[in-house]
Design an enzyme around this catalytic site. Structure first.
Site, short mmCIF file in Angstrom:
data_model
loop_
_atom_site.label_atom_id
_atom_site.label_comp_id
_atom_site.label_asym_id
_atom_site.label_seq_id
_atom_site.Cartn_x
_atom_site.Cartn_y
_atom_site.Cartn_z
N HIS A 31 0.84 -1.20 0.00
CA HIS A 31 0.00 0.00 0.00
C HIS A 31 0.88 1.25 0.00
O HIS A 31 0.69 2.15 -0.82
CB HIS A 31 -0.93 0.00 1.22
CG HIS A 31 -1.67 1.27 1.43
ND1 HIS A 31 -2.83 1.58 0.73
CD2 HIS A 31 -1.43 2.35 2.21
CE1 HIS A 31 -3.26 2.78 1.09
NE2 HIS A 31 -2.43 3.27 1.99
N ASP A 72 7.37 20.47 -26.93
CA ASP A 72 7.54 19.19 -26.24
C ASP A 72 8.57 19.41 -25.14
O ASP A 72 9.05 20.52 -24.96
CB ASP A 72 8.02 18.08 -27.20
CG ASP A 72 7.58 16.70 -26.71
OD1 ASP A 72 7.63 16.46 -25.49
OD2 ASP A 72 7.17 15.88 -27.55
N TRP A 132 7.02 0.77 3.61
CA TRP A 132 7.47 1.46 2.42
C TRP A 132 8.87 2.04 2.61
O TRP A 132 9.57 2.31 1.65
CB TRP A 132 6.49 2.56 2.02
CG TRP A 132 6.65 3.86 2.74
CD1 TRP A 132 6.20 4.14 3.99
CD2 TRP A 132 7.31 5.03 2.28
NE1 TRP A 132 6.55 5.42 4.32
CE2 TRP A 132 7.23 5.99 3.30
CE3 TRP A 132 7.97 5.37 1.09
CZ2 TRP A 132 7.79 7.27 3.18
CZ3 TRP A 132 8.52 6.64 0.97
CH2 TRP A 132 8.43 7.57 2.00
N SER A 146 13.55 6.42 -12.80
CA SER A 146 12.58 7.09 -13.65
C SER A 146 12.39 8.54 -13.21
O SER A 146 12.41 9.47 -14.02
CB SER A 146 11.26 6.33 -13.60
OG SER A 146 10.20 7.15 -14.05
N SER A 147 12.23 8.75 -11.90
CA SER A 147 11.96 10.10 -11.41
C SER A 147 13.17 11.01 -11.55
O SER A 147 13.02 12.21 -11.78
CB SER A 147 11.53 10.05 -9.95
OG SER A 147 10.34 9.32 -9.84
N HIS A 169 12.32 13.18 2.97
CA HIS A 169 11.66 14.44 3.24
C HIS A 169 11.50 15.32 2.02
O HIS A 169 10.41 15.82 1.77
CB HIS A 169 12.20 15.19 4.44
CG HIS A 169 11.11 16.07 4.95
ND1 HIS A 169 10.14 15.61 5.81
CD2 HIS A 169 10.74 17.30 4.58
CE1 HIS A 169 9.24 16.54 5.97
NE2 HIS A 169 9.57 17.58 5.25
N GLU A 206 11.07 14.23 -0.76
CA GLU A 206 9.99 13.53 -1.47
C GLU A 206 8.61 14.05 -1.07
O GLU A 206 7.72 14.18 -1.90
CB GLU A 206 10.10 12.02 -1.18
CG GLU A 206 8.89 11.19 -1.61
CD GLU A 206 8.78 11.01 -3.11
OE1 GLU A 206 9.72 11.42 -3.82
OE2 GLU A 206 7.77 10.47 -3.57
N TYR A 218 7.80 16.95 -0.37
CA TYR A 218 7.50 18.19 -1.09
C TYR A 218 7.49 17.99 -2.59
O TYR A 218 6.84 18.75 -3.31
CB TYR A 218 8.47 19.29 -0.63
CG TYR A 218 8.20 19.57 0.82
CD1 TYR A 218 7.11 20.36 1.18
CD2 TYR A 218 8.92 18.97 1.83
CE1 TYR A 218 6.78 20.55 2.50
CE2 TYR A 218 8.60 19.16 3.16
CZ TYR A 218 7.53 19.94 3.49
OH TYR A 218 7.19 20.12 4.80
N SER A 254 -3.38 26.51 -6.96
CA SER A 254 -3.26 27.92 -7.32
C SER A 254 -4.03 28.21 -8.60
O SER A 254 -4.74 29.22 -8.71
CB SER A 254 -1.78 28.29 -7.51
OG SER A 254 -1.07 28.07 -6.32
N HIS A 310 13.64 14.83 11.59
CA HIS A 310 12.42 14.74 12.38
C HIS A 310 11.67 13.42 12.17
O HIS A 310 10.70 13.15 12.85
CB HIS A 310 11.50 15.95 12.16
CG HIS A 310 10.83 16.00 10.81
ND1 HIS A 310 10.56 17.18 10.18
CD2 HIS A 310 10.39 15.04 10.00
CE1 HIS A 310 9.97 16.94 9.03
NE2 HIS A 310 9.85 15.65 8.90
N HIS A 311 12.14 12.60 11.24
CA HIS A 311 11.53 11.29 11.08
C HIS A 311 12.02 10.28 12.11
O HIS A 311 11.52 9.18 12.18
CB HIS A 311 11.77 10.75 9.67
CG HIS A 311 11.11 11.58 8.62
ND1 HIS A 311 9.82 11.36 8.21
CD2 HIS A 311 11.53 12.66 7.93
CE1 HIS A 311 9.49 12.26 7.30
NE2 HIS A 311 10.51 13.06 7.12
N THR A 354 4.10 27.68 4.10
CA THR A 354 2.89 26.91 3.79
C THR A 354 1.65 27.66 4.26
O THR A 354 0.65 27.75 3.53
CB THR A 354 2.96 25.52 4.45
OG1 THR A 354 4.25 24.97 4.20
CG2 THR A 354 1.91 24.60 3.88
N LYS A 380 0.83 30.44 1.94
CA LYS A 380 0.16 29.96 0.73
C LYS A 380 -1.34 29.81 0.97
O LYS A 380 -2.16 30.23 0.15
CB LYS A 380 0.73 28.61 0.31
CG LYS A 380 2.05 28.72 -0.40
CD LYS A 380 2.50 27.37 -0.90
CE LYS A 380 3.61 27.56 -1.92
NZ LYS A 380 3.52 26.68 -3.05
N ARG A 385 1.43 1.99 14.76
CA ARG A 385 1.11 1.72 13.36
C ARG A 385 1.52 0.28 13.04
O ARG A 385 2.30 -0.33 13.75
CB ARG A 385 1.86 2.71 12.47
CG ARG A 385 3.36 2.48 12.46
CD ARG A 385 4.15 3.62 11.87
NE ARG A 385 3.93 3.79 10.44
CZ ARG A 385 4.78 4.43 9.64
NH1 ARG A 385 5.89 4.96 10.13
NH2 ARG A 385 4.53 4.58 8.36
#
Lengths: 330, 702, 207
Positions: free
Chosen positions: B124, B153, B188, B218-219, B302, B304, B306, B317, B351-352, B377, B380, B499
């Site tokens: 998941h 393109d 994960w 890929s990313s 982290h 990731e 964002y 927006s 912080h993780h 944030t 925004k 968890r």
């Protein structure tokens, strides 16, 4: 001198009513407090207090969004007669407010976080009153149970941490397996335990009772069974427990240690240590393993992956390892 | 004979079948789990067979190959990325429902085995992050960004196709693990030493490593492609401060991909070295240190967060300004806030793991750094509210997602601040509170953004609008379902529920897990609504056509071309004079659709098989590595290398579209435009909306 | 000096190669970006190496395994190859006859292969002395960092051979030119990374 503990004690007495209500509502006045919302020690109480402060401060920024957004979408909905200025896109005043207020709130939060984190550092010893020395306990996380070694008392238990009330606890922790998280929510912070590494945790209990403890870091299929109980008792009961364990506890020898190192739950461990033919009649349902004889420096040897010094076990007990069976609870 | 079979199959044997446990040890629980697991596998096989059958029946194989699989067109690649994301979303939501069901019955038991549950939360999470969120945002940026900046393109169209291939290969690996089990149970994030071969020798962790590695590569390529495109391919006059905000967030996300993905590549590669070649990076013995992995993982993890949320911010927006009929408030502040978030995202990874035993000072510093992200944030959020202020708000589907987002996201922000204070985090770390928090950021944040964006731009891609009624039902079910599924998890977290627990023994948890289960079922209904919405939209496509290309009175350049746009996007590359370039064109006298004096030949990239080749070789490589089929690894690796070298010798990499053809297509569209009746915003959601807005919106004052 | 604008960092082909010069704007810029991403990988492996220096677990450490002389020879080979690739780039920009270019490229390739051969010999020697990656965390970190550089040099050499083939088949067209421009960046980049390895791993390890 400002002492952090002074800070903690005032908090523990201070009842933040809204959080208190929430606690009652959430935990339903549980007989065994399962959460820091129903704190049983100064650390957990301070954490509950901090939670309230943080929610309050952050609400300064969050509440206006929750209140104003519905107002905006009603007032400026398509078809309303309110002002419409499609080319308006900047206001100095608004910008000062929307940058300024979050900045101020974060400054306030930063102060709370800085002071709270230093004061509640799990590594910071709790000194209690002058004449009380902290109780030292060494904790080893196995798959999927906890071993508690009392180095000063020379005893050990599995899945049962017996401690005297109002006496600071100094825990040193490691894992004999993969990473785990040691946690007694009602008393205070959790801390990770890792193989070949030692972490520290300091706790204290204000009330007597039985508080559930658990592993927070997933470590395989027995993870959800890795529970233990923190039993907070008065001084004489604690002395009783120590004496009785020393006298009649079983021996933690190589065979028991192999069973501890194997992957099993606390219950399965008790069953597997049952001596063949032993009569179970005196045993209660929630038997726990208590050891009166164990190798010296067992904790350090586990950390170092060294073989425990079996020859150091004092042969004070009548039982030896091969024929030992778990003790029934006193 | 057996020797050959061993050589071919590696360590793959009968026990990989999802129902094997039930045959060997037919307990009730094993049989129930075998039925669930085999059912899932059968669904995948059935789905695959249906697709193959339909393609064969309608003789579409050649069409699929020419028009889609080998196409370098950013628009088609974008759509294929989103298709992968939606398929994977469906699987991961179903898995989530099973987990919620299990916990609703989980007081002292439940119906799933611990191992099955472990695989469910791992797949998941892995799917939602790497094969739903990443392809979804990559697909939307792919489709929209070149249109917004006036490009034909991406800078590297064939590399774009390779990125798609690698993501598809990774997704296929996760899907194959349903038929040839197991997948990892390490979550994960795959923390060692649990994921080392000492604790987990099976194929599961290896599936996870290679699926994630394919997605990461890929990313990385995608990030480079997007960033270079935004740097180099902007239309004349499209200066930095005229970029649409979505493109700004796309740029920041790409930069985060370029710098944030390598740490994960390193983490999974070193873990693979540990597992395959007996290295000692993260093992407990011989000088290894698993804390290095945790640092590497979150040095990726982290940023990731964002990478996932910034494009959604960009989409919101666009939605807030478009559906408020108003200029975006505080464009400059939003750009600065986006950049600030991107930079700060690299400074908070610790912080993780506040609870790993580092000093209180370090924890406090990282906690405060984390809170700093709250400032841009928060700004925004208020900018979006001020965008609605004095606007004319229309409640189209994208706007419903946006309003749901703004209300729910701030609650996630509040819980994020709570988690950022180390001394409080000591209480709720690794609890369901954490799970509730990041779902609160990712569902109302990322997913609502992506779904809102899909509703916004669908008509651009396919030429007809998505149906509104089912769209609204889906959005409402998502909002309600989310609240019911995740707010109880906050309570469970404060009550100390860890968890990843397959079962629990505290009766106090039960009401909350049951409520969360109901929420999960409502989310499943939301998924069904989405499916029906798509079905109804395709069925009624003729009634909802928007040949004018501008159904929402849009502001940026993508609305200035036909729907769907020609493959070269712009008959003539537009000249940009201001922010909201197309809105300005509509408002000033020049006319929204000027007829150019002259057309030129347009050079477009030619089709290339590199994408499918990398999809197939990447998949086989990962599969071979997972099951120790070394012949397959060597064969696939050599094939990929030969393809790469051979590509260097290809010279016909472009093809010309003659000016006459461009003229013919453009003039045909201009003629269509002339036949359309402009609609006011009141008729936006009716069949009268053919994509030609009557502007400006009435009643404006300045 | 020509008035052609500089289109990307590093050596620009300039107006004499108008088409290739224009094509290289995105290609070379994109390759620089890729190099930045790759540099993160090397940076993290360097950091991992430093944190694991102490993790020898009783096995052989840098002092016993590394030979400065051998590392110095490797450094020289790679530095000279970078110089010869620089000469090849200048030949690409200023010379019309491709023999000089091909000559420098072949010399570069031979130097690269010599470096790889020497490195493999070094690894072999370490293996015979018990310096295998499965021995300790320190050796794992070493055998992730240094061979990854070697793999990059291998890939760059294969690319160089492929480009020599392209020159033979297609001549010096735009694609070959931009290919050489990008390979040059990779080659110099690997030189820079090697200087990091030489200083940190070998000089630091034997000091």
């Amino acid at each position: 001198m400002f002492h952090p503990l002074f800070h903690l004690r005032t908090h523990s007495r201070y009842r933040h009513w809204s959080i208190g209500l929430l606690a009652i509502w959430l935990s339903g006045c549980s007989e065994h407090p399962i959460s820091f919302l129903d704190p049983q020690g100064p650390i957990a109480a301070a954490q509950r207090h901090q939670l309230g402060v943080i929610i309050g401060l952050t609400s300064i920024v969050v509440l206006p969004v929750l209140i104003l957004t519905p107002w905006l979408i009603v007032r400026y909905r398509y078809g309303s007669r309110s002002t419409y200025r499609p080319h308006w896109g900047f206001s100095k005043l608004a910008d000062i407010v929307i940058w300024g207020i979050p900045c101020l709130v974060v400054v306030a939060l930063a102060v709370v976080a800085w002071r709270g984190t230093l004061a509640l550092d799990p590594y910071r010893p709790l000194s209690g009153s002058e004449d009380v020395k902290p109780l030292r306990v060494q904790v080893v996380g196995f798959d999927w149970k906890w071993l508690f070694i009392y180095p000063d008392q020379g005893i050990a238990t599995v899945n049962e941490l017996v401690v005297p009330v109002h006496r600071p606890l100094a825990l040193k922790l490691t894992s004999a397996s993969v990473m785990q998280g040691f946690f007694i929510p009602a008393l205070g912070s959790q801390i990770d335990v890792m193989n070949r590494m030692v972490t520290q945790l300091h706790l204290e209990a204000d009330n007597q009772g039985e508080f559930p403890g658990k592993n927070m870091q997933y470590n395989g299929k027995g993870f959800h069974h890795q529970h233990f109980v923190a039993r907070v008792v008065d001084d004489s009961a604690f002395q009783n427990f120590v004496t009785r364990t020393r006298e009649s506890g079983m021996t933690l020898g190589p065979r028991v240690f192999d069973r501890l190192m194997a992957q099993n739950t606390g219950r399965a461990l008790v069953q597997s240590l049952e001596a063949p033919g032993a009569d179970n009649a005196t045993h209660e349902g929630d038997r726990r393993l208590r050891f009166g004889h164990l190798p010296a420096n067992l904790f350090d040897d586990i950390v170092e992956h060294a073989t425990p010094d079996w020859s150091s076990i004092k042969s004070g007990g009548t039982r030896n390892d091969a024929s030992s069976s778990p003790e029934a609870r006193p | 004979m057996t020797h050959w079979a061993d050589w071919m199959l590696g360590r793959l044997d009968w026990s990989a079948l999802p129902f094997w446990d039930a045959i060997v040890d037919p307990t009730t629980k094993n049989i129930v789990n075998a039925i669930i697991a085999s059912g899932a596998g059968a669904m995948v096989i059935l789905g695959g067979l249906i697709v193959v059958g339909v393609l064969t029946w309608t003789r579409r194989w050649r069409w699929l190959w020419r028009e889609w699989l080998t196409s370098p067109d950013h628009k088609k690649i974008g759509i294929m990325f989103i298709a992968i994301a939606l398929v994977m979303l469906a699987r991961a939501v179903i898995e989530a429902v099973f987990m919620r069901l299990q916990q609703a019955f989980g007081l002292d038991g439940g119906f799933l085995t611990a191992d099955h549950f472990g695989q469910l939360f791992t797949t998941h999470g892995t799917i939602m992050v790497f094969f739903m969120a990443m392809p979804f945002l990559t697909g939307i940026i792919n489709y929209v960004m070149p249109l917004q900046i006036g490009a034909r393109d991406l800078s590297f169209p064939v590399m774009n196709s390779i990125s798609l291939g690698l993501t598809a290969a990774g997704a296929a690996i996760v899907m194959v693990s349903l038929m040839l089990a197991p997948f990892s149970t390490g979550g994960w994030s795959g923390y060692p030493s649990f994921t080392e071969s000492a604790a987990n020798p099976g194929a599961g962790v290896d599936y996870w490593i290679w699926a994630v590695t394919l997605s990461t590569l890929s990313s990385t390529l995608t990030g480079i492609n997007f960033a270079v495109t935004i740097y180099k391919q902007r239309a004349p006059g499209m200066s930095w401060l005229r970029l649409p905000l979505f493109t700004w967030t796309a740029l920041c996300t790409s930069i985060l991909m370029i710098f944030g993905m390598p740490p994960l590549t390193v983490a999974t590669a070193l873990l693979a070295l540990d597992r395959y070649l007996d290295f000692h990076f993260f093992t407990a013995d011989l000088g290894g240190n698993m804390m290095n992995y945790i640092n590497l993982f979150w040095a990726f993890g982290h940023p990731e967060v964002y990478i996932l949320i910034l494009p959604a911010f960009g989409i919101f927006s666009e939605i807030f300004s478009t559906f408020s009929g108003k200029k975006l408030y505080g464009y400059g502040a939003l750009v600065i806030a986006t950049l600030a978030i991107a930079v700060l995202s690299f400074t908070v990874w610790l912080h993780h793991f506040f609870t790993m035993g580092q000093s209180a000072h370090i924890n406090a510093i990282f906690g405060i750094a984390t809170m700093l992200i709250g400032i841009p944030t928060g700004v925004k959020i208020y900018d979006w509210m001020l965008t609605m202020f004095r606007g004319r708000i229309r409640f189209s589907v994208p706007m419903i997602y946006a309003i749901g987002f703004i209300m729910l996201f701030v609650i996630g922000g509040l819980t994020g601040i709570i988690l950022a204070v180390p001394s409080v985090d000591y209480q709720i770390h690794n609890s369901l509170f954490l799970v509730a928090h990041f779902h609160n950021m990712l569902i109302p944040g990322l997913l609502f953004g992506m779904l809102g964006g899909t509703n916004l731009w669908f008509s651009k891609a396919f030429g007809f609008r998505l149906e509104e009624r089912w769209g609204r039902r889906a959005a409402c079910c998502w909002i309600v379902g989310f609240m019911l599924a995740f707010f109880p998890l906050y309570a469970l977290g404060v009550l100390g529920m860890p968890r990843r627990s397959v079962a629990f023994f505290e009766p106090a948890y039960l009401p909350w897990t049951v409520a969360a289960m109901v929420g999960a079922v409502i989310i499943l209904v939301a998924m069904l609504c989405l499916l029906i919405q798509l079905w109804v939209s395709v069925r009624d496509r003729h009634a909802n056509r928007v040949p004018g290309g501008d159904p929402w009175d849009g502001r940026s350049l993508e609305w200035s071309v036909s729907s769907p746009p020609p493959e070269y996007n712009f008959p003539v590359i537009p000249e940009v004079h201001s922010r909201d370039a197309y809105m300005r064109q509509k408002e000033t006298g020049g006319g929204a659709h000027p007829r150019p004096d002259d057309y030129e030949d347009i050079e477009m990239p030619a089709n290339s098989a590199m994408g499918p080749i990398f999809a197939i070789t990447g998949f086989l490589l990962a599969f071979g590595l997972t099951w120790y089929q070394w012949w397959l690894v060597v064969a696939a690796g050599v094939a990929a290398l030969i393809a790469l070298i051979a590509r260097g010798y290809v010279r016909d990499t472009t093809r010309l579209i003659p000016a006459a053809e461009v003229r013919r297509q453009h003039e045909a569209w201009l003629a269509t435009l002339a036949s359309l009746t402009p609609v006011t915003r009141a008729d936006e959601q009716s069949a009268a909306n053919r994509g030609l807005p009557a502007s400006p919106i009435e009643g404006a004052v300045q | 000096m020509s008035s052609t604008p500089i289109r990307h960092p590093g050596l620009n082909l300039g107006h004499a190669h108008a088409e290739a010069h224009e094509a290289s704007e995105s290609l070379v810029f994109g390759f620089w970006v890729f190099m930045m991403s790759d540099l993160i990988i090397f940076g993290l492996l360097f950091a991992t190496y430093v944190t694991m220096l102490g993790g020898t677990a009783g096995g052989p450490g840098p002092g016993e395994l590394f030979e400065l002389k051998s590392a110095f020879i490797e450094t020289s080979l790679l530095l000279v190859s970078s110089f010869t690739f620089g000469m090849a780039s200048l030949a690409l920009k200023y010379r019309t006859d491709r023999k000089v270019l091909v000559g420098w490229l072949v010399v570069t390739l031979l130097l690269g292969l010599a470096f790889l051969g020497h490195e493999l010999y070094d690894f072999h020697k370490m293996f015979t002395e018990g310096g295998v990656p499965s021995r300790s965390g320190f050796l794992s970190a070493f055998f992730a960092l240094v061979p990854l550089h070697g793999l990059h040099v291998t890939a760059a050499s294969i690319w160089l051979i492929a480009l020599l083939g392209q020159i033979a088949v297609h001549g010096l067209d735009t694609q070959t030119k931009t290919g050489l421009m990008r390979l040059a960046i990779l080659w110099h980049f690997l030189d820079v990374v090697w200087i990091g390895i030489f200083s940190l791993v070998y000089l630091g390890g034997t000091a």
